[in-house]
Design a protein around this motif. Sequence first.
Motif, PDB file in Angstrom:
ATOM      1  N   LEU A   1      44.689  36.460  41.849  1.00  0.00           N
ATOM      2  CA  LEU A   1      44.370  36.942  43.200  1.00  0.00           C
ATOM      3  C   LEU A   1      42.890  37.283  43.353  1.00  0.00           C
ATOM      4  CD1 LEU A   1      47.484  39.166  43.938  1.00  0.00           C
ATOM      5  CD2 LEU A   1      46.941  36.916  44.908  1.00  0.00           C
ATOM      6  N   ILE A   2      42.336  37.949  42.361  1.00  0.00           N
ATOM      7  CA  ILE A   2      40.917  38.297  42.427  1.00  0.00           C
ATOM      8  C   ILE A   2      40.049  37.050  42.407  1.00  0.00           C
ATOM      9  CG2 ILE A   2      39.017  39.399  41.151  1.00  0.00           C
ATOM     10  CD1 ILE A   2      41.183  41.492  40.238  1.00  0.00           C
ATOM     11  N   SER A   3      40.360  36.104  41.503  1.00  0.00           N
ATOM     12  CA  SER A   3      39.541  34.892  41.425  1.00  0.00           C
ATOM     13  C   SER A   3      39.705  34.035  42.679  1.00  0.00           C
ATOM     14  CB  SER A   3      39.859  34.089  40.160  1.00  0.00           C
ATOM     15  OG  SER A   3      41.205  33.679  40.145  1.00  0.00           O
ATOM     16  N   PHE A   4      40.889  34.029  43.264  1.00  0.00           N
ATOM     17  CA  PHE A   4      41.074  33.290  44.502  1.00  0.00           C
ATOM     18  C   PHE A   4      40.286  33.933  45.644  1.00  0.00           C
ATOM     19  CE2 PHE A   4      43.271  32.335  48.508  1.00  0.00           C
ATOM     20  CZ  PHE A   4      43.120  30.956  48.503  1.00  0.00           C
ATOM     21  N   PHE A   5      40.304  35.250  45.697  1.00  0.00           N
ATOM     22  CA  PHE A   5      39.542  35.971  46.720  1.00  0.00           C
ATOM     23  C   PHE A   5      38.051  35.650  46.609  1.00  0.00           C
ATOM     24  CE2 PHE A   5      37.100  39.803  47.878  1.00  0.00           C
ATOM     25  CZ  PHE A   5      37.417  39.879  49.224  1.00  0.00           C
ATOM     26  N   LEU A   6      37.568  35.525  45.365  1.00  0.00           N
ATOM     27  CA  LEU A   6      36.140  35.262  45.156  1.00  0.00           C
ATOM     28  C   LEU A   6      35.760  33.799  45.339  1.00  0.00           C
ATOM     29  CD1 LEU A   6      35.541  37.562  42.055  1.00  0.00           C
ATOM     30  CD2 LEU A   6      34.809  37.977  44.416  1.00  0.00           C
ATOM     31  N   THR A   7      36.657  32.882  44.945  1.00  0.00           N
ATOM     32  CA  THR A   7      36.300  31.454  44.967  1.00  0.00           C
ATOM     33  C   THR A   7      36.884  30.696  46.149  1.00  0.00           C
ATOM     34  OG1 THR A   7      38.211  30.749  43.652  1.00  0.00           O
ATOM     35  CG2 THR A   7      36.210  31.415  42.446  1.00  0.00           C
ATOM     36  N   LYS A   8      37.986  31.172  46.697  1.00  0.00           N
ATOM     37  CA  LYS A   8      38.725  30.470  47.763  1.00  0.00           C
ATOM     38  C   LYS A   8      39.176  29.083  47.307  1.00  0.00           C
ATOM     39  CE  LYS A   8      37.830  33.680  50.879  1.00  0.00           C
ATOM     40  NZ  LYS A   8      38.114  34.956  50.318  1.00  0.00           N
ATOM     41  N   ASN A   9      39.372  28.925  45.988  1.00  0.00           N
ATOM     42  CA  ASN A   9      39.741  27.639  45.415  1.00  0.00           C
ATOM     43  C   ASN A   9      40.942  27.844  44.493  1.00  0.00           C
ATOM     44  OD1 ASN A   9      39.872  25.354  43.627  1.00  0.00           O
ATOM     45  ND2 ASN A   9      37.801  24.814  44.263  1.00  0.00           N
ATOM     46  N   VAL A  10      42.084  27.268  44.876  1.00  0.00           N
ATOM     47  CA  VAL A  10      43.311  27.451  44.107  1.00  0.00           C
ATOM     48  C   VAL A  10      43.182  26.863  42.698  1.00  0.00           C
ATOM     49  CG1 VAL A  10      45.767  26.881  43.970  1.00  0.00           C
ATOM     50  CG2 VAL A  10      44.787  27.567  46.146  1.00  0.00           C
ATOM     51  N   SER A  11      42.596  25.679  42.579  1.00  0.00           N
ATOM     52  CA  SER A  11      42.479  25.028  41.268  1.00  0.00           C
ATOM     53  C   SER A  11      41.634  25.852  40.302  1.00  0.00           C
ATOM     54  CB  SER A  11      41.862  23.637  41.408  1.00  0.00           C
ATOM     55  OG  SER A  11      42.716  22.802  42.148  1.00  0.00           O
ATOM     56  N   VAL A  12      40.510  26.327  40.775  1.00  0.00           N
ATOM     57  CA  VAL A  12      39.644  27.146  39.925  1.00  0.00           C
ATOM     58  C   VAL A  12      40.352  28.445  39.557  1.00  0.00           C
ATOM     59  CG1 VAL A  12      37.488  28.482  39.874  1.00  0.00           C
ATOM     60  CG2 VAL A  12      37.496  26.158  40.790  1.00  0.00           C
TER      61      VAL A  12
ATOM     62  N   LEU B   1      43.591  29.038  39.387  1.00  0.00           N
ATOM     63  CA  LEU B   1      44.654  28.765  38.413  1.00  0.00           C
ATOM     64  C   LEU B   1      44.088  28.532  37.019  1.00  0.00           C
ATOM     65  CD1 LEU B   1      47.088  26.483  40.445  1.00  0.00           C
ATOM     66  CD2 LEU B   1      47.530  28.797  39.594  1.00  0.00           C
ATOM     67  N   GLY B   2      42.968  27.842  36.936  1.00  0.00           N
ATOM     68  CA  GLY B   2      42.323  27.613  35.643  1.00  0.00           C
ATOM     69  C   GLY B   2      41.873  28.907  34.993  1.00  0.00           C
ATOM     70  N   ILE B   3      41.258  29.764  35.785  1.00  0.00           N
ATOM     71  CA  ILE B   3      40.828  31.071  35.274  1.00  0.00           C
ATOM     72  C   ILE B   3      42.037  31.876  34.819  1.00  0.00           C
ATOM     73  CG2 ILE B   3      39.830  33.294  35.949  1.00  0.00           C
ATOM     74  CD1 ILE B   3      37.964  31.673  37.834  1.00  0.00           C
ATOM     75  N   ALA B   4      43.077  31.916  35.632  1.00  0.00           N
ATOM     76  CA  ALA B   4      44.276  32.688  35.303  1.00  0.00           C
ATOM     77  C   ALA B   4      44.967  32.140  34.054  1.00  0.00           C
ATOM     78  CB  ALA B   4      45.240  32.696  36.486  1.00  0.00           C
ATOM     79  N   ALA B   5      45.027  30.819  33.913  1.00  0.00           N
ATOM     80  CA  ALA B   5      45.673  30.218  32.744  1.00  0.00           C
ATOM     81  C   ALA B   5      44.905  30.540  31.464  1.00  0.00           C
ATOM     82  CB  ALA B   5      45.787  28.711  32.926  1.00  0.00           C
ATOM     83  N   ALA B   6      43.588  30.414  31.514  1.00  0.00           N
ATOM     84  CA  ALA B   6      42.770  30.724  30.336  1.00  0.00           C
ATOM     85  C   ALA B   6      42.909  32.195  29.967  1.00  0.00           C
ATOM     86  CB  ALA B   6      41.312  30.373  30.607  1.00  0.00           C
ATOM     87  N   GLU B   7      42.867  33.047  30.968  1.00  0.00           N
ATOM     88  CA  GLU B   7      42.996  34.488  30.743  1.00  0.00           C
ATOM     89  C   GLU B   7      44.351  34.820  30.118  1.00  0.00           C
ATOM     90  OE1 GLU B   7      44.344  38.501  32.326  1.00  0.00           O
ATOM     91  OE2 GLU B   7      45.105  36.526  32.825  1.00  0.00           O
ATOM     92  N   PHE B   8      45.403  34.169  30.604  1.00  0.00           N
ATOM     93  CA  PHE B   8      46.750  34.420  30.093  1.00  0.00           C
ATOM     94  C   PHE B   8      46.853  34.087  28.609  1.00  0.00           C
ATOM     95  CE2 PHE B   8      51.133  33.244  29.189  1.00  0.00           C
ATOM     96  CZ  PHE B   8      51.819  34.313  29.717  1.00  0.00           C
ATOM     97  N   VAL B   9      46.443  32.888  28.245  1.00  0.00           N
ATOM     98  CA  VAL B   9      46.568  32.436  26.850  1.00  0.00           C
ATOM     99  C   VAL B   9      45.743  33.310  25.911  1.00  0.00           C
ATOM    100  CG1 VAL B   9      46.056  30.526  25.276  1.00  0.00           C
ATOM    101  CG2 VAL B   9      47.135  30.072  27.486  1.00  0.00           C
ATOM    102  N   ILE B  10      44.504  33.568  26.281  1.00  0.00           N
ATOM    103  CA  ILE B  10      43.613  34.353  25.421  1.00  0.00           C
ATOM    104  C   ILE B  10      44.129  35.771  25.244  1.00  0.00           C
ATOM    105  CG2 ILE B  10      41.307  35.391  25.296  1.00  0.00           C
ATOM    106  CD1 ILE B  10      40.329  32.749  26.702  1.00  0.00           C
ATOM    107  N   LYS B  11      44.539  36.390  26.321  1.00  0.00           N
ATOM    108  CA  LYS B  11      44.955  37.790  26.227  1.00  0.00           C
ATOM    109  C   LYS B  11      46.332  37.970  25.598  1.00  0.00           C
ATOM    110  CE  LYS B  11      41.720  39.717  29.442  1.00  0.00           C
ATOM    111  NZ  LYS B  11      41.528  40.446  30.697  1.00  0.00           N
ATOM    112  N   VAL B  12      47.216  37.009  25.733  1.00  0.00           N
ATOM    113  CA  VAL B  12      48.503  37.093  25.026  1.00  0.00           C
ATOM    114  C   VAL B  12      48.242  37.060  23.522  1.00  0.00           C
ATOM    115  CG1 VAL B  12      50.625  35.850  24.470  1.00  0.00           C
ATOM    116  CG2 VAL B  12      49.996  36.213  26.839  1.00  0.00           C
ATOM    117  N   ALA B  13      47.396  36.146  23.092  1.00  0.00           N
ATOM    118  CA  ALA B  13      47.081  36.048  21.658  1.00  0.00           C
ATOM    119  C   ALA B  13      46.416  37.334  21.162  1.00  0.00           C
ATOM    120  CB  ALA B  13      46.180  34.840  21.403  1.00  0.00           C
ATOM    121  N   LEU B  14      45.457  37.849  21.905  1.00  0.00           N
ATOM    122  CA  LEU B  14      44.780  39.081  21.497  1.00  0.00           C
ATOM    123  C   LEU B  14      45.757  40.248  21.405  1.00  0.00           C
ATOM    124  CD1 LEU B  14      41.466  38.911  23.569  1.00  0.00           C
ATOM    125  CD2 LEU B  14      41.713  38.705  21.087  1.00  0.00           C
TER     126      LEU B  14
END
Length: 70
Positions: free
Chosen positions: A24-35, A37-50
């Motif tokens: 939601l935050i990245s969408f608010f800042l970028t107004k781009n769903v693809s970007v 989703l990419g940010i959210a996916a990367a954040e999810f994988v990295i933070k689950v592992a951490l």
Amino acid sequence: MKINKLSLFKALSYRALGTGSTFLISFFLTKNVSVSLGIAAAEFVIKVALYYFHDRVWDNLTKINFKIQK
């Protein structure tokens, strides 16, 4: 490496909440769903592992039962 299912479930459920807010935050800042989703996916994988590895280390440290002055 043995996978602790409870630690993995806790990490996934917690990250689902965090990833939703990241999207939601990245969408608010970028107004781009693809970007967003990419940010959210990367954040999810990295933070689950951490979180998972942090939880495993913490669990092992408590098993060592450090001698703390009482």
